[in-house]
Design a protein around this motif. Structure first.
Motif, PDB file in Angstrom:
ATOM      1  N   MET A 168       0.614  -1.192  -0.117  1.00 39.91           N
ATOM      2  CA  MET A 168       0.043  -0.020  -0.030  1.00 39.91           C
ATOM      3  C   MET A 168       0.927   1.579  -0.367  1.00 39.91           C
ATOM      4  SD  MET A 168      -2.923  -1.161  -0.308  1.00 39.91           S
ATOM      5  CE  MET A 168      -4.198  -2.283   0.254  1.00 39.91           C
ATOM      6  N   ASN A 169       2.020   1.333   0.484  1.00 39.60           N
ATOM      7  CA  ASN A 169       2.849   2.540   0.614  1.00 39.60           C
ATOM      8  C   ASN A 169       4.423   1.932   0.317  1.00 39.60           C
ATOM      9  OD1 ASN A 169       3.902   4.925   0.848  1.00 39.60           O
ATOM     10  ND2 ASN A 169       3.327   5.039   3.155  1.00 39.60           N
ATOM     11  N   PRO A 170       4.648   1.586  -1.050  1.00 41.99           N
ATOM     12  CA  PRO A 170       5.933   1.132  -1.197  1.00 41.99           C
ATOM     13  C   PRO A 170       6.958   2.218  -1.169  1.00 41.99           C
ATOM     14  CG  PRO A 170       4.623   1.273  -3.295  1.00 41.99           C
ATOM     15  CD  PRO A 170       3.786   1.560  -2.118  1.00 41.99           C
ATOM     16  N   GLY A 171       6.699   3.343  -1.202  1.00 40.70           N
ATOM     17  CA  GLY A 171       7.578   4.645  -1.252  1.00 40.70           C
ATOM     18  C   GLY A 171       8.156   4.731   0.071  1.00 40.70           C
ATOM     19  N   GLU A 172       7.381   4.319   1.007  1.00 38.37           N
ATOM     20  CA  GLU A 172       7.807   4.620   2.397  1.00 38.37           C
ATOM     21  C   GLU A 172       8.373   3.116   3.060  1.00 38.37           C
ATOM     22  OE1 GLU A 172       6.011   6.226   6.717  1.00 38.37           O
ATOM     23  OE2 GLU A 172       5.098   6.873   4.808  1.00 38.37           O
ATOM     24  N   TYR A 173       7.873   2.033   2.423  1.00 31.11           N
ATOM     25  CA  TYR A 173       8.277   0.894   2.841  1.00 31.11           C
ATOM     26  C   TYR A 173       9.007  -0.145   1.570  1.00 31.11           C
ATOM     27  CZ  TYR A 173       5.833   1.421   7.178  1.00 31.11           C
ATOM     28  OH  TYR A 173       5.660   2.007   8.466  1.00 31.11           O
ATOM     29  N   PRO A 174      10.020   0.622   1.156  1.00 27.96           N
ATOM     30  CA  PRO A 174      10.706  -0.186  -0.083  1.00 27.96           C
ATOM     31  C   PRO A 174      11.205  -1.534   0.480  1.00 27.96           C
ATOM     32  CG  PRO A 174      12.170   1.390   0.935  1.00 27.96           C
ATOM     33  CD  PRO A 174      10.753   1.596   1.513  1.00 27.96           C
ATOM     34  N   PRO A 175      11.734  -2.379  -0.426  1.00 31.62           N
ATOM     35  CA  PRO A 175      12.156  -3.723   0.111  1.00 31.62           C
ATOM     36  C   PRO A 175      13.287  -3.609   1.148  1.00 31.62           C
ATOM     37  CG  PRO A 175      12.038  -3.748  -2.407  1.00 31.62           C
ATOM     38  CD  PRO A 175      11.590  -2.310  -1.823  1.00 31.62           C
ATOM     39  N   HIS A 176      14.484  -2.872   1.034  1.00 32.91           N
ATOM     40  CA  HIS A 176      15.541  -2.836   2.042  1.00 32.91           C
ATOM     41  C   HIS A 176      14.583  -2.411   3.527  1.00 32.91           C
ATOM     42  CE1 HIS A 176      15.374   1.642   1.213  1.00 32.91           C
ATOM     43  NE2 HIS A 176      15.809   1.937   2.343  1.00 32.91           N
ATOM     44  N   ARG A 177      13.660  -1.781   3.818  1.00 34.34           N
ATOM     45  CA  ARG A 177      13.357  -1.275   4.815  1.00 34.34           C
ATOM     46  C   ARG A 177      12.233  -2.583   5.307  1.00 34.34           C
ATOM     47  NH1 ARG A 177       9.188   3.521   6.845  1.00 34.34           N
ATOM     48  NH2 ARG A 177       9.434   3.063   9.184  1.00 34.34           N
ATOM     49  N   LEU A 178      11.622  -3.068   4.603  1.00 34.62           N
ATOM     50  CA  LEU A 178      11.035  -4.428   4.964  1.00 34.62           C
ATOM     51  C   LEU A 178      11.894  -5.518   5.670  1.00 34.62           C
ATOM     52  CD1 LEU A 178       8.727  -4.634   1.787  1.00 34.62           C
ATOM     53  CD2 LEU A 178       7.933  -3.580   4.097  1.00 34.62           C
ATOM     54  N   ILE A 179      12.780  -5.637   4.901  1.00 36.67           N
ATOM     55  CA  ILE A 179      14.018  -6.821   5.217  1.00 36.67           C
ATOM     56  C   ILE A 179      14.647  -6.319   6.614  1.00 36.67           C
ATOM     57  CG2 ILE A 179      16.206  -7.957   4.629  1.00 36.67           C
ATOM     58  CD1 ILE A 179      15.318  -7.546   1.619  1.00 36.67           C
ATOM     59  N   THR A 224      13.534  -4.557   9.059  1.00 36.24           N
ATOM     60  CA  THR A 224      12.425  -4.331   9.789  1.00 36.24           C
ATOM     61  C   THR A 224      12.298  -5.984  10.101  1.00 36.24           C
ATOM     62  OG1 THR A 224      11.473  -2.447   9.141  1.00 36.24           O
ATOM     63  CG2 THR A 224      10.226  -4.136  10.808  1.00 36.24           C
ATOM     64  N   LEU A 225      12.019  -6.773   9.407  1.00 40.77           N
ATOM     65  CA  LEU A 225      11.995  -8.119   9.684  1.00 40.77           C
ATOM     66  C   LEU A 225      13.084  -8.801  10.499  1.00 40.77           C
ATOM     67  CD1 LEU A 225      10.668 -11.163   9.512  1.00 40.77           C
ATOM     68  CD2 LEU A 225      11.688 -11.212   7.233  1.00 40.77           C
ATOM     69  N   ASP A 226      14.401  -8.545  10.162  1.00 43.68           N
ATOM     70  CA  ASP A 226      15.500  -8.947  10.696  1.00 43.68           C
ATOM     71  C   ASP A 226      15.609  -8.410  11.947  1.00 43.68           C
ATOM     72  OD1 ASP A 226      16.476 -10.447   8.505  1.00 43.68           O
ATOM     73  OD2 ASP A 226      17.677  -8.722   7.723  1.00 43.68           O
ATOM     74  N   ASN A 227      15.174  -7.186  12.488  1.00 44.10           N
ATOM     75  CA  ASN A 227      15.129  -6.652  13.610  1.00 44.10           C
ATOM     76  C   ASN A 227      14.229  -7.450  14.531  1.00 44.10           C
ATOM     77  OD1 ASN A 227      15.382  -4.804  15.828  1.00 44.10           O
ATOM     78  ND2 ASN A 227      14.453  -3.263  14.994  1.00 44.10           N
ATOM     79  N   VAL A 228      13.111  -7.527  14.067  1.00 48.07           N
ATOM     80  CA  VAL A 228      12.174  -8.516  14.918  1.00 48.07           C
ATOM     81  C   VAL A 228      12.746  -9.922  15.177  1.00 48.07           C
ATOM     82  CG1 VAL A 228       9.744  -9.623  14.925  1.00 48.07           C
ATOM     83  CG2 VAL A 228      10.293  -7.118  14.330  1.00 48.07           C
ATOM     84  N   LEU A 229      13.528 -10.580  13.987  1.00 47.89           N
ATOM     85  CA  LEU A 229      13.638 -11.809  14.110  1.00 47.89           C
ATOM     86  C   LEU A 229      14.800 -12.018  15.133  1.00 47.89           C
ATOM     87  CD1 LEU A 229      13.236 -14.673  12.869  1.00 47.89           C
ATOM     88  CD2 LEU A 229      14.838 -13.997  11.127  1.00 47.89           C
ATOM     89  N   ASP A 230      15.688 -10.857  15.176  1.00 44.48           N
ATOM     90  CA  ASP A 230      17.039 -10.724  15.994  1.00 44.48           C
ATOM     91  C   ASP A 230      16.273 -10.737  17.680  1.00 44.48           C
ATOM     92  OD1 ASP A 230      18.889 -11.116  13.994  1.00 44.48           O
ATOM     93  OD2 ASP A 230      18.916  -8.701  14.314  1.00 44.48           O
ATOM     94  N   ARG A 231      15.203 -10.421  17.916  1.00 46.23           N
ATOM     95  CA  ARG A 231      14.651 -10.648  19.225  1.00 46.23           C
ATOM     96  C   ARG A 231      14.444 -11.784  19.867  1.00 46.23           C
ATOM     97  NH1 ARG A 231      10.767  -5.159  19.023  1.00 46.23           N
ATOM     98  NH2 ARG A 231      12.334  -3.659  18.094  1.00 46.23           N
ATOM     99  N   TYR A 232      14.233 -12.853  18.770  1.00 49.15           N
ATOM    100  CA  TYR A 232      14.058 -14.189  19.401  1.00 49.15           C
ATOM    101  C   TYR A 232      15.250 -15.011  18.978  1.00 49.15           C
ATOM    102  CZ  TYR A 232       9.047 -12.671  19.160  1.00 49.15           C
ATOM    103  OH  TYR A 232       7.921 -12.087  19.260  1.00 49.15           O
ATOM    104  N   SER A 233      16.402 -14.355  18.816  1.00 46.73           N
ATOM    105  CA  SER A 233      17.768 -15.386  18.462  1.00 46.73           C
ATOM    106  C   SER A 233      18.307 -15.274  19.708  1.00 46.73           C
ATOM    107  CB  SER A 233      18.417 -14.700  17.523  1.00 46.73           C
ATOM    108  OG  SER A 233      17.637 -14.868  16.188  1.00 46.73           O
TER     109      SER A 233
END
Length: 194
Positions: free
Chosen positions: A172-183, A185-194
């Motif tokens: 819905m908002n690819p300009g604000e959430y480009p692929p590098h930001r999605l990745i 953010t996911l890595d940041n959340v995933l790191d919390r469970y490592s």
């Protein structure tokens, strides 16, 4: 001599045109006339392959899920532990080649609210993906690559919810959430469970 038509290839062309039309006009604006125009065929030709708009939309969504499953399988090959968890989550984000089918799937979410039958068919695919994430999290915890401080299902469900939110923002908002930001953010959340 009559022209030989590859009917399977033509169906795939019409499904691809449906994806493009949905991306351009949304589900509400997607009509069989617009799909035919996008495909470069006469409107009447669609009826030969699909009886109505619902049938071609269903075929387009089924194809999107099939492509997503194929891509997921390819991304998972040879991976295990936390790396496998990350790959299965990345596969659901609107990044690179996955962007087209992910957009089509997200744009179909609204129609699921009013159609119990469509919702059940779509949720079956969601459960399959969620259960894959749950299994991979259990394995990653068992091999010591993720923290076992929470139940594996709780971790997996939290990660799935994050990916669903990121997917929605990415579409819905690819300009604000480009692929590098999605990745990131996911890595940041995933790191919390490592």
């Amino acid at each position: 001599m009559p022209k030989v038509v590859d009917h399977d290839a033509r169906r795939e062309e019409l499904i691809a045109a449906t994806w493009r039309t949905i991306r351009r006009l949304g589900l509400a604006g997607t009509t069989t006339r617009e799909i035919a125009k996008e495909a470069g065929y006469a409107h009447g030709l669609l009826a030969y392959y699909f009886p109505d708009k619902d049938a071609i939309l269903e075929a387009a969504l089924e194809r999107a899920y099939a492509v997503a499953r194929e891509r997921l399988g390819a991304r998972m090959a040879g991976r295990s532990g936390r790396d496998a968890v990350r790959e299965v989550l990345l596969a659901a984000l609107p990044i690179g080649a996955a962007s087209v089918e992910t957009q089509v799937l997200v744009l179909s979410w609204g129609s699921m609210v009013t159609s119990p039958a469509l919702r059940e068919r779509r949720f079956a695919s969601f459960r399959e993906w969620r259960d894959t994430v749950r299994l991979l999290v259990r394995i990653a915890i068992a091999v010591g690559e993720m923290s076992g401080e929470q139940e594996p299902e709780e971790i997996a469900d939290a990660l799935v919810a994050v990916v669903d939110g990121l997917t929605l923002h990415g579409v819905m908002n690819p300009g604000e959430y480009p692929p590098h930001r999605l990745i990131a953010t996911l890595d940041n959340v995933l790191d919390r469970y490592s």
